[in-house]
Design an enzyme around this catalytic site. Structure first.
Site, PDB file in Angstrom:
ATOM      1  N   LYS A   1       0.857  -1.187   0.000  1.00 30.71           N
ATOM      2  CA  LYS A   1       0.000   0.000   0.000  1.00 30.71           C
ATOM      3  C   LYS A   1       0.887   1.229   0.000  1.00 30.71           C
ATOM      4  O   LYS A   1       1.947   1.246   0.644  1.00 30.71           O
ATOM      5  CB  LYS A   1      -0.905  -0.021   1.237  1.00 30.71           C
ATOM      6  CG  LYS A   1      -1.920   1.106   1.297  1.00 30.71           C
ATOM      7  CD  LYS A   1      -2.825   0.936   2.522  1.00 30.71           C
ATOM      8  CE  LYS A   1      -3.887   2.018   2.594  1.00 30.71           C
ATOM      9  NZ  LYS A   1      -4.791   1.832   3.759  1.00 30.71           N
TER      10      LYS A   1
ATOM     11  N   SER B   1      -9.458   2.191   2.836  1.00 29.79           N
ATOM     12  CA  SER B   1      -8.567   2.923   1.960  1.00 29.79           C
ATOM     13  C   SER B   1      -7.544   2.034   1.246  1.00 29.79           C
ATOM     14  O   SER B   1      -6.764   2.526   0.421  1.00 29.79           O
ATOM     15  CB  SER B   1      -7.813   3.980   2.780  1.00 29.79           C
ATOM     16  OG  SER B   1      -7.023   3.340   3.792  1.00 29.79           O
TER      17      SER B   1
ATOM     18  N   SER C   1     -10.336  -0.344   6.827  1.00 23.60           N
ATOM     19  CA  SER C   1      -9.668  -0.198   5.536  1.00 23.60           C
ATOM     20  C   SER C   1      -8.957  -1.434   5.021  1.00 23.60           C
ATOM     21  O   SER C   1      -8.525  -1.454   3.865  1.00 23.60           O
ATOM     22  CB  SER C   1      -8.679   0.976   5.595  1.00 23.60           C
ATOM     23  OG  SER C   1      -9.377   2.188   5.771  1.00 23.60           O
TER      24      SER C   1
END
Length: 567
Positions: free
Chosen positions: A133, A203, A227
């Site tokens: 990420k 996210s 997330s």
């Protein structure tokens, strides 16, 4: 993907026998022939044509048995990404040269009789491609939180997670998109591989999308308010939000220090267990990791329990108020899931979850921590956040002016919530708690646009996800099928008490062995994309934190507890 493929994978998983952490793997003599002794599927049962379609365990089996090279696997994943990422735009950057170098080093490490092999046996994740990420620092490579605020920012060191995985021989393919600075419950830059008009969740939506689209077999994410779990439910994959402090957050761009959880994402629970085995552990740079018990010496379990009723004696608690809000199609899936766990021997009962304390979601306790980090970019860069975030950033910076008693009260309320959560388990005799993966059936990108974890409106889309962040407990998302209304994947959240990752993963592995919905794949998107690339910069200079920002964690941290009432 056809049901026969799922049945095949379930059968293959049942032949595996154990997993080793990086340190444990180094201490075990690797047999030359059978994958069974390695704790991996038999390579002769793996019948996948394109290496990019392989699961994490399948990759490990073929690599360890030298039936596949890391270079071949890495090139296949890059080719797959370039062929399919046109509509998902899940990658923010890929690193072909760096990945090739790491893959060649992994092949050398895996080669029989090599000097490196004699010195140190290769970990089971050696040679497997990975997506980080875009919050995780990797020295000499960009880390930008998918924001123009950090355009051109280069990491000055490695995050602890990447350092562990790199040491274990994994191959960094690239960084996947995050919602800007991980604020949102969607990832607007990216589309869902099952339907690009739909959100991949947030996210960690880029990580979810690269996994769902079969571009890479492993990824990392973060979870401050669902997330890790929301993208898993949306994209038909598996993720685990570990106990707070189980995985180091050092070198990861923060959102809310005391709620940020770093965790593994992959296709199956078995894959997640293997990846967590190499991510977890104590880290002096993140003192919260020193509070809990050690990582199991044999790693986390990824093999099913023998027998037809592995859930016998287990009690699943269902938060009924959340289930009642589901649309008809996903309510049907959730009801089927409950029938499936009953058939595996579980008892299911409705329970009332503790009330979320006011002020712990979008109040001062969260906003103030966010403001401490983001004040370094104000006022010069305030206009570089996307429009709908500018007010949130301003509010977070302003929250620092509120009385410190508000912050301390909110955190006392959070501790009380932990106690009430544990008391519920004790009072009701629960093994786990179960929540739907989201409230909306296949939310579109427009539906979640602009919603942040600080917005109470986000709950109408996400459902209740913050329970696990406030309690600091492990929560796993597993696929349970696809909606007959939208065709989109849907998952459930399963939570246990602090530090019960091993028990939670075993439960998920057992469920997926019986019902391998995770093996379903979306129809391939034939949408090529020229993905941006970057090369490693040697010796970057900047701030001492690996992220090259002022991200140093405060001394104050939340420590998960098993207590049912204050001492």
């Amino acid at each position: 993907m056809p049901v026969s493929r799922r049945r095949f994978l379930a059968s293959a998983a049942a032949t595996a026998a154990g997993v080793h952490t990086a340190s444990a793997a180094a201490a075990v003599k690797k047999p030359a022939s059978t994958s069974k002794r390695l704790g991996l599927p038999d390579p002769s049962t793996i019948k996948v044509g394109d290496p990019a379609d392989l699961s994490l365990l399948e990759c490990a089996s073929l690599l360890q048995n030298r039936k596949l090279s890391s270079v071949e696997l890495t090139r296949a994943c890059l080719a797959r990404s370039r062929a399919r990422d046109g509509e998902t735009t899940a990658w923010i950057r890929v690193y072909p040269e760096y990945a090739e170098r790491l893959a060649k080093a992994a092949d050398e490490r895996l080669a029989p009789g090599s000097e490196k092999a004699r010195r140190r046996k290769s970990p089971l994740v050696c040679g497997i491609p990975l997506a980080l990420k875009d919050l995780y620092a990797a020295k000499g490579l960009p880390v930008t939180a998918s924001s123009q605020v950090l355009a051109g920012n280069v990491a000055t060191g490695d995050s602890t997670v990447w350092a562990k995985l790199r040491h274990s021989g994994m191959v960094l393919l690239g960084h996947a998109h995050t919602d800007e600075f991980a604020f949102g419950v969607g990832t607007p830059q990216s589309g869902n591989p099952w339907n690009p008009a739909c959100s991949p969740g947030g996210s960690s939506g880029g990580s979810g999308a690269v996994l769902g689209a079969r571009m890479v077999p492993a990824a990392t994410g973060t979870d401050t308010g669902g997330s890790l779990r929301l993208p898993a439910s949306a994209c038909g994959i598996t993720s685990l939000k570990p106990t707070f402090g189980r995985v180091s957050a050092y070198g990861v761009i923060p959102l809310v220090w005391t709620r940020d959880h770093c965790g593994p994402m992959a296709r199956s629970a078995a894959d997640v267990a293997l990846l967590l085995s190499y991510m977890a552990g104590a880290d002096q740079d993140d003192p919260s990791t020193l509070a809990g018990p050690a990582v199991p010496s044999g790693g986390y379990p990824h093999t099913p329990t023998r027998g037809a009723r592995p859930f016998a004696g287990k009690t699943f608690g269902v938060a009924r108020e959340s289930v009642d809000e589901l649309p008809a199609a996903t309510a049907k899936l959730f009801a089927r899931f409950l029938d499936e766990v009953r058939a595996l021997g579980a008892k299911v009962k409705t329970v009332d979850m503790p009330v979320i304390p006011t002020g712990t979601i979008g109040g001062v306790s969260s906003l103030a921590e966010t403001g401490v980090y983001h004040q370094q970019f104000a006022p010069a860069s305030t206009g570089r956040y996307r429009a709908e975030l500018q007010a949130v950033v301003a509010a977070s910076i302003g929250a620092q002016a509120l009385p410190v008693s508000d912050y301390l009260t909110a955190n006392r309320d959070r501790t009380r919530y932990m106690h009430e959560y544990n008391a519920l388990f004790a009072r009701e005799g629960l093994t786990c708690i179960v929540y739907p993966g989201s409230n909306v059936d296949g939310p579109t990108r427009k539906t979640v646009a602009g919603l942040t974890i600080f917005s109470l409106l986000a709950g109408s889309v996400t459902g209740n996800v913050v329970w696990a962040n406030l309690a600091g407990v492990p929560a796993l998302s597993t696929p349970i099928g696809r909606s007959d209304a939208t065709g989109m994947p849907f998952g459930v959240q399963i939570g246990m008490r602090a530090w019960q990752e091993a028990e939670l993963l075993q439960l998920a592995v057992d469920y997926q062995a019986a019902h391998p919905y995770w093996a379903d794949a979306p129809k391939p998107l034939a949408t090529p994309r020229d993905i941006p690339t970057s090369k490693v910069i040697t010796g970057p200079k900047g701030k001492p934190d690996p992220t090259n920002t002022d991200a140093k964690h405060p001394a104050f941290q939340i420590i998960p507890t098993l207590a049912t009432e204050p001492a």
